[in-house]
Design a protein around this motif. Structure first.
Motif, PDB file in Angstrom:
ATOM      1  N   ALA A  52       0.813  -1.213   0.000  1.00  0.00           N
ATOM      2  CA  ALA A  52       0.000   0.000   0.000  1.00  0.00           C
ATOM      3  C   ALA A  52       0.848   1.265   0.000  1.00  0.00           C
ATOM      4  O   ALA A  52       0.305   2.378  -0.048  1.00  0.00           O
ATOM      5  N   LEU A  53       2.172   1.093   0.055  1.00  0.00           N
ATOM      6  CA  LEU A  53       3.087   2.241   0.038  1.00  0.00           C
ATOM      7  C   LEU A  53       4.132   2.074  -1.070  1.00  0.00           C
ATOM      8  O   LEU A  53       5.202   2.671  -1.002  1.00  0.00           O
ATOM      9  N   ALA A  54       3.796   1.297  -2.075  1.00  0.00           N
ATOM     10  CA  ALA A  54       4.740   0.999  -3.154  1.00  0.00           C
ATOM     11  C   ALA A  54       4.129   1.328  -4.503  1.00  0.00           C
ATOM     12  O   ALA A  54       2.937   1.600  -4.616  1.00  0.00           O
ATOM     13  N   GLN A  55       4.951   1.302  -5.521  1.00  0.00           N
ATOM     14  CA  GLN A  55       4.544   1.545  -6.901  1.00  0.00           C
ATOM     15  C   GLN A  55       3.732   2.860  -6.999  1.00  0.00           C
ATOM     16  O   GLN A  55       4.200   3.905  -6.595  1.00  0.00           O
ATOM     17  N   ALA A  56       2.519   2.782  -7.531  1.00  0.00           N
ATOM     18  CA  ALA A  56       1.733   4.002  -7.728  1.00  0.00           C
ATOM     19  C   ALA A  56       1.386   4.694  -6.423  1.00  0.00           C
ATOM     20  O   ALA A  56       1.078   5.883  -6.407  1.00  0.00           O
ATOM     21  N   PHE A  57       1.437   3.945  -5.295  1.00  0.00           N
ATOM     22  CA  PHE A  57       1.040   4.517  -4.008  1.00  0.00           C
ATOM     23  C   PHE A  57       2.222   4.998  -3.179  1.00  0.00           C
ATOM     24  O   PHE A  57       2.025   5.476  -2.059  1.00  0.00           O
ATOM     25  N   ALA A  58       3.427   4.855  -3.679  1.00  0.00           N
ATOM     26  CA  ALA A  58       4.590   5.321  -2.924  1.00  0.00           C
ATOM     27  C   ALA A  58       4.490   6.830  -2.715  1.00  0.00           C
ATOM     28  O   ALA A  58       4.233   7.585  -3.656  1.00  0.00           O
ATOM     29  N   PRO A  59       4.663   7.299  -1.475  1.00  0.00           N
ATOM     30  CA  PRO A  59       4.496   8.736  -1.219  1.00  0.00           C
ATOM     31  C   PRO A  59       5.633   9.553  -1.811  1.00  0.00           C
ATOM     32  O   PRO A  59       6.691   9.033  -2.192  1.00  0.00           O
ATOM     33  N   VAL A  60       5.399  10.859  -1.893  1.00  0.00           N
ATOM     34  CA  VAL A  60       6.437  11.815  -2.272  1.00  0.00           C
ATOM     35  C   VAL A  60       6.730  12.676  -1.042  1.00  0.00           C
ATOM     36  O   VAL A  60       5.903  12.804  -0.144  1.00  0.00           O
ATOM     37  N   PHE A  61       7.901  13.290  -1.016  1.00  0.00           N
ATOM     38  CA  PHE A  61       8.375  13.927   0.214  1.00  0.00           C
ATOM     39  C   PHE A  61       8.700  15.400   0.050  1.00  0.00           C
ATOM     40  O   PHE A  61       9.264  16.010   0.953  1.00  0.00           O
TER      41      PHE A  61
END
Length: 456
Positions: free
Chosen positions: A10-19
């Motif tokens: 849920a935090l990878a690929q298309a869902f990886a957040p930006v900072f």
């Protein structure tokens, strides 16, 4: 902001957040942005700044980040900002994650991550586990919104604004108390209807449909029984689904009508309208939801006879879809066209739940289906309709969306002609940094005089 990496899907690929929070101007445009399409497309979604503890689940977790793509006379610029909720500010002071995932033990945060819309000249980031947060046009967070103190609990993440009256209507829910609340906010931003009533069981009501006289929603048998543990929902189809019909001028729970229907689950209602005593709603439809229950996801038309209490359920297409939208100027009226994010995985690709490989337009009169399929490796989310200023018809407009491309640090924003969806984008705006997959958004045309006032 210190970047981090998680192996949580849920935090990878298309869902990886930006900072980072960015301001990028004079972006490269491939093709030509439509003349007169001036305004801002805003989209919200989970984007945790600090690495969550185990148990993080998309789309329920992660502080909201609003991404804005401004269009002006054929030029494009991009800005993004976290919604500065009280809880995020506390975490920033601590320098770490404090609040737990939605389905974990307390404490939980108001994430302000599910939707962003404009009403009565004000912009709200919405989350159904708390009050909205107001933001300005530059995405600065102005603070929590309680509508002059009238909102004492959580607000729906998916209210709808009636284009004819300017009213914003919502059904709010409280899973702990097992109650629902009908709330109507007038065109000037003041609450003028607020009715609390018991739900048949603790259930989420994420979205509603409007007609000229009623609000329609569905209380589905995904039951939140806290005696089983923290926020542990279970699919209990033996309860059936309850159709909830609230008169728009409702002042007393006794005016509310309940109708029993066969079990199903829905997140979203693309649109609803009334034809005499029959209310018709078009929606992405699940035959179950939760562990071991979810099997089919289809587009359905549900017809509710308010006089006889009969409910007819018609499948329109069995290809999985979600995020149904229409031209918002037609909300509450009969619409011919519906737009969805479509599951259409390419050979050799592993689909990622919550992102879509295609968009589809359904002609609800003829049954015709028009599809635009994204290139390999690209996914998008909700198709948001932006009216073509010179046009006057329901289909006269464009479909807008951010696009995520696998293994590409850059991002895309696409503009599709809603009248010829299969032709592909009329314009692609190239972003210097990708935009993660997210939830709901809005097209906010540049306000003219009286733009936020009702049509009649």
């Amino acid at each position: 902001m210190q970047p981090w990496h998680s192996d949580n899907p849920a935090l990878a690929q298309a869902f990886a957040p930006v900072f980072d929070e960015r301001d990028d101007t004079d972006l490269q445009v491939d093709g030509e942005l439509p003349a007169g399409l001036n305004g801002v497309f805003m989209r919200n979604g989970p984007n945790p700044q600090f690495e969550p503890v185990p148990g993080y689940a998309y789309p329920y977790d992660g502080t909201g980040m609003v991404h804005a793509l401004h269009l002006d006379a054929g030029r494009a610029r991009y800005r993004n900002r976290w919604v500065l909720t009280r809880e995020l500010q506390e975490e920033r002071l601590a320098g770490r994650r404090i609040y737990n995932p939605t389905f974990g033990p307390p404490p939980q945060a108001n994430l302000a991550n599910a939707n962003v819309l404009r009403h009565a000249g004000r912009i709200y980031a919405l989350y159904e586990g708390g009050c909205p947060y107001e933001m300005d046009g530059a995405l600065a967070t102005l603070g929590p919104e309680t509508f002059q103190g009238r909102l004492t609990g959580a607000c729906s993440a998916h209210p709808k604004v009636d284009p004819a009256t300017g009213e914003m209507l919502a059904v709010n829910y409280d899973l702990i108390a097992g109650t629902l609340e009908y709330m109507r906010v007038n065109a000037h931003g003041q609450v003028d209807r607020q009715v609390q009533f018991a739900s048949p069981w603790p259930a989420l009501v994420h979205d509603i449909g409007l007609t000229a006289t009623h609000v329609v929603a569905f209380v589905c048998p995904l039951v939140f029984d806290f005696s089983r543990g923290p926020a542990a929902p279970a699919w209990e189809p033996q309860r059936g689904t309850r159709v909830l019909l609230i008169p728009r001028d409702c002042a007393d729970p006794a005016q509310i009508q309940w109708i029993e229907a066969d079990p199903f689950f829905n997140w979203h209602i693309a649109n609803a309208h009334a034809d005499g005593a029959v209310i018709e709603a078009v929606m992405p439809w699940h035959d179950g939801y939760g562990p071991g229950a979810r099997k089919r996801l289809e587009l359905h038309r549900v017809r509710i006879d308010t006089a006889s209490g009969r409910v007819q359920d018609q499948m329109l297409d069995d290809q999985p879809c979600e995020f149904g939208r229409v031209n918002d100027a037609w909300l509450g009226r009969r619409t011919r066209y519906c737009y969805v994010g479509l599951r259409d995985p390419r050979p050799g690709e592993t689909p990622q739940p919550g992102a879509f490989e295609a968009f589809a337009r359904y002609d609800l009169d003829t049954g015709a289906k028009t599809v635009f399929r994204l290139p390999a490796g690209q996914t998008a989310c909700e198709p948001v309709f932006a009216a073509d200023p010179p046009g006057a018809g329901e289909a006269d407009g464009y479909i807008l969306s951010f696009v995520h491309a696998a293994n590409d640090p850059g991002g895309l924003f696409i503009v599709l002609d809603a009248r010829d969806l299969a032709a592909g984008p009329v314009a692609r705006v190239r972003l210097p940094r990708r935009v993660p997959a997210g939830l709901h958004g809005s097209w906010m045309p540049t306000p003219a005089y009286g733009a936020d006032q009702p049509r009649r």
